[in-house]
Design a protein around this motif. Structure first.
Motif, PDB file in Angstrom:
ATOM      1  N   ASN A  79     -18.877 -54.169   3.180  1.00 58.03           N
ATOM      2  CA  ASN A  79     -17.665 -54.032   2.381  1.00 58.03           C
ATOM      3  C   ASN A  79     -17.906 -53.559   0.945  1.00 58.03           C
ATOM      4  OD1 ASN A  79     -15.095 -54.365   1.408  1.00 58.03           O
ATOM      5  ND2 ASN A  79     -15.222 -56.591   1.294  1.00 58.03           N
ATOM      6  N   GLY A  80     -18.819 -54.252   0.253  1.00 52.70           N
ATOM      7  CA  GLY A  80     -19.142 -53.820  -1.106  1.00 52.70           C
ATOM      8  C   GLY A  80     -18.247 -54.395  -2.181  1.00 52.70           C
ATOM      9  N   SER A  81     -17.652 -55.576  -1.929  1.00 50.65           N
ATOM     10  CA  SER A  81     -16.797 -56.134  -2.991  1.00 50.65           C
ATOM     11  C   SER A  81     -17.638 -56.571  -4.187  1.00 50.65           C
ATOM     12  CB  SER A  81     -15.938 -57.286  -2.471  1.00 50.65           C
ATOM     13  OG  SER A  81     -16.710 -58.413  -2.184  1.00 50.65           O
ATOM     14  N   ASN A  82     -18.859 -57.022  -3.958  1.00 49.40           N
ATOM     15  CA  ASN A  82     -19.727 -57.369  -5.101  1.00 49.40           C
ATOM     16  C   ASN A  82     -20.114 -56.126  -5.889  1.00 49.40           C
ATOM     17  OD1 ASN A  82     -20.448 -60.314  -5.370  1.00 49.40           O
ATOM     18  ND2 ASN A  82     -20.716 -60.030  -3.157  1.00 49.40           N
ATOM     19  N   GLU A 114     -18.661 -65.355  -6.409  1.00 46.40           N
ATOM     20  CA  GLU A 114     -19.732 -64.349  -6.454  1.00 46.40           C
ATOM     21  C   GLU A 114     -19.376 -63.256  -7.447  1.00 46.40           C
ATOM     22  OE1 GLU A 114     -21.288 -62.913  -2.650  1.00 46.40           O
ATOM     23  OE2 GLU A 114     -20.247 -64.560  -1.665  1.00 46.40           O
ATOM     24  N   VAL A 133     -27.569 -61.937  -3.903  1.00 50.29           N
ATOM     25  CA  VAL A 133     -26.539 -62.973  -4.012  1.00 50.29           C
ATOM     26  C   VAL A 133     -26.309 -63.556  -2.620  1.00 50.29           C
ATOM     27  CG1 VAL A 133     -24.634 -61.282  -3.837  1.00 50.29           C
ATOM     28  CG2 VAL A 133     -24.202 -63.527  -4.832  1.00 50.29           C
ATOM     29  N   HIS A 134     -26.318 -64.902  -2.554  1.00 50.99           N
ATOM     30  CA  HIS A 134     -26.139 -65.602  -1.269  1.00 50.99           C
ATOM     31  C   HIS A 134     -24.948 -66.554  -1.395  1.00 50.99           C
ATOM     32  CE1 HIS A 134     -27.314 -67.201   2.613  1.00 50.99           C
ATOM     33  NE2 HIS A 134     -27.046 -68.406   2.122  1.00 50.99           N
ATOM     34  N   PRO A 135     -24.085 -66.604  -0.372  1.00 48.67           N
ATOM     35  CA  PRO A 135     -22.842 -67.371  -0.515  1.00 48.67           C
ATOM     36  C   PRO A 135     -22.967 -68.854  -0.150  1.00 48.67           C
ATOM     37  CG  PRO A 135     -22.791 -66.149   1.530  1.00 48.67           C
ATOM     38  CD  PRO A 135     -24.099 -65.819   0.867  1.00 48.67           C
ATOM     39  N   ALA A 158     -26.539 -57.004  -2.291  1.00 48.52           N
ATOM     40  CA  ALA A 158     -25.283 -57.756  -2.201  1.00 48.52           C
ATOM     41  C   ALA A 158     -24.684 -57.446  -0.840  1.00 48.52           C
ATOM     42  CB  ALA A 158     -24.338 -57.339  -3.320  1.00 48.52           C
ATOM     43  N   GLY A 159     -24.872 -58.381   0.094  1.00 47.76           N
ATOM     44  CA  GLY A 159     -24.380 -58.115   1.436  1.00 47.76           C
ATOM     45  C   GLY A 159     -25.249 -57.084   2.140  1.00 47.76           C
ATOM     46  N   LEU A 199     -16.500 -66.049  -2.322  1.00 49.62           N
ATOM     47  CA  LEU A 199     -16.634 -64.628  -2.690  1.00 49.62           C
ATOM     48  C   LEU A 199     -16.093 -64.383  -4.105  1.00 49.62           C
ATOM     49  CD1 LEU A 199     -17.700 -61.939  -1.558  1.00 49.62           C
ATOM     50  CD2 LEU A 199     -15.406 -61.470  -0.701  1.00 49.62           C
TER      51      LEU A 199
HETATM   52  C1  GRF Z   1     -21.248 -61.811   0.213  1.00 51.13           C
HETATM   53  O1  GRF Z   1     -20.719 -63.056   0.571  1.00 51.13           O
HETATM   54  C2  GRF Z   1     -22.719 -61.935  -0.110  1.00 51.13           C
HETATM   55  O2  GRF Z   1     -23.051 -63.133  -0.731  1.00 51.13           O
HETATM   56  C3  GRF Z   1     -23.300 -61.927   1.268  1.00 51.13           C
HETATM   57  O3  GRF Z   1     -22.544 -60.965   1.974  1.00 51.13           O
HETATM   58  C4  GRF Z   1     -21.246 -60.871   1.396  1.00 51.13           C
HETATM   59  C5  GRF Z   1     -21.089 -59.454   0.982  1.00 51.13           C
HETATM   60  O4  GRF Z   1     -19.824 -59.184   0.520  1.00 51.13           O
HETATM   61  N1  GRF Z   1     -24.721 -61.727   1.227  1.00 51.13           N
HETATM   62  P1  GRF Z   1     -19.499 -57.781  -0.102  1.00 51.13           P
HETATM   63  O5  GRF Z   1     -20.047 -56.689   0.810  1.00 51.13           O
HETATM   64  O6  GRF Z   1     -20.116 -57.701  -1.466  1.00 51.13           O
HETATM   65  O7  GRF Z   1     -17.999 -57.733  -0.129  1.00 51.13           O
END
Ligand code: GRF
Length: 207
Positions: free
Chosen positions: A13-16, A178, A107-109, A86-87, A175
């Motif tokens: 997705n890439g929201s981070n 994050e 980053v880990h949730p 990130a993801g 999220l």
């Molecule tokens: C996030 O929860 C991250 O911690 C995990 O995967 C998810 C990625 O989300 N490792 P996004 O692609 O950044 O939306």
């Protein structure tokens, strides 16, 4: 002070990535996103990078005989100072790790060392938190090592688990955290590379 040059590696997705990019566009931001790498040609992360004209590269076993070397070369070519996964659902290869050493963070949730390791990604992490009956979950930012989620933690933020939470509602709350913690950590690293060391960490924004 020169801006910290940040590369982001993501699978879906890439929201981070979007949160980091937005933070990098604020006045006086001490960092900028210089490269996005994805192993997935169809990822939201790559699409976003192309839409916003961030240099982007698709690196996978299909596109390159040696994806680890291709990733290392792309990061070096774009002069990345810091690499943020990130993801990203794969391991960072040994060549990339040895080239960037402690300058790769993930980053880990969840609150590592709880609920990390192989297979612990996506909704599985949040389901494991609920199954364990934890009252608190959170976000961890940590160094990337050769093992999933095993590198030293440099920053954490807690997120409450609420009665009635499902993996999905908890994931959404985590999220959001994050999106606060990751830009915060990158800003701190940009101001002071000592922030890459492990130490108790309080995020600057209220939560
Ligand atoms: C996030 O929860 C991250 O911690 C995990 O995967 C998810 C990625 O989300 N490792 P996004 O692609 O950044 O939306």
């Amino acid at each position: 002070m020169p801006e910290l040059r940040v590369a982001v590696i993501a699978s879906h997705n890439g929201s981070n990535l979007r949160a980091l990019h937005r933070a990098s566009l604020l006045a006086d931001a001490p960092f900028r996103i210089v490269l996005v790498v994805s192993n997935n040609s169809d990822s939201g992360a790559l699409r976003y990078a192309r839409e916003t004209r961030i240099p982007a590269v698709h690196v996978s076993g299909r596109t390159h005989d040696d994806p680890d070397e291709a990733m290392r070369a792309a990061l070096v070519e774009h002069q990345a100072d810091l690499v943020v996964t990130a993801g990203y659902l794969k391991k960072i290869g040994p060549r990339t790790r040895s080239a960037f050493a402690t300058r790769i963070i993930n980053v880990h949730p969840a609150l590592l060392p709880r609920h990390g390791g192989p297979g612990m990604y996506g909704r599985r992490v949040h389901q494991a938190v609920l199954d364990a009956g934890d009252h608190v979950s959170g976000v961890s930012v940590h160094h990337v090592s050769g093992e999933y989620d095993a590198g030293e933690v440099i920053a954490r933020i807690e997120v409450p688990v609420r009665g009635g939470d499902t993996a999905e509602t908890l994931a959404a709350r985590v999220l959001e955290a994050e999106h606060t913690l990751l830009p915060d950590v990158v800003r701190r690293i940009a101001h002071d590379s000592n922030a890459l060391r492990s130490h108790p960490f309080e995020p600057t924004s209220d939560r």
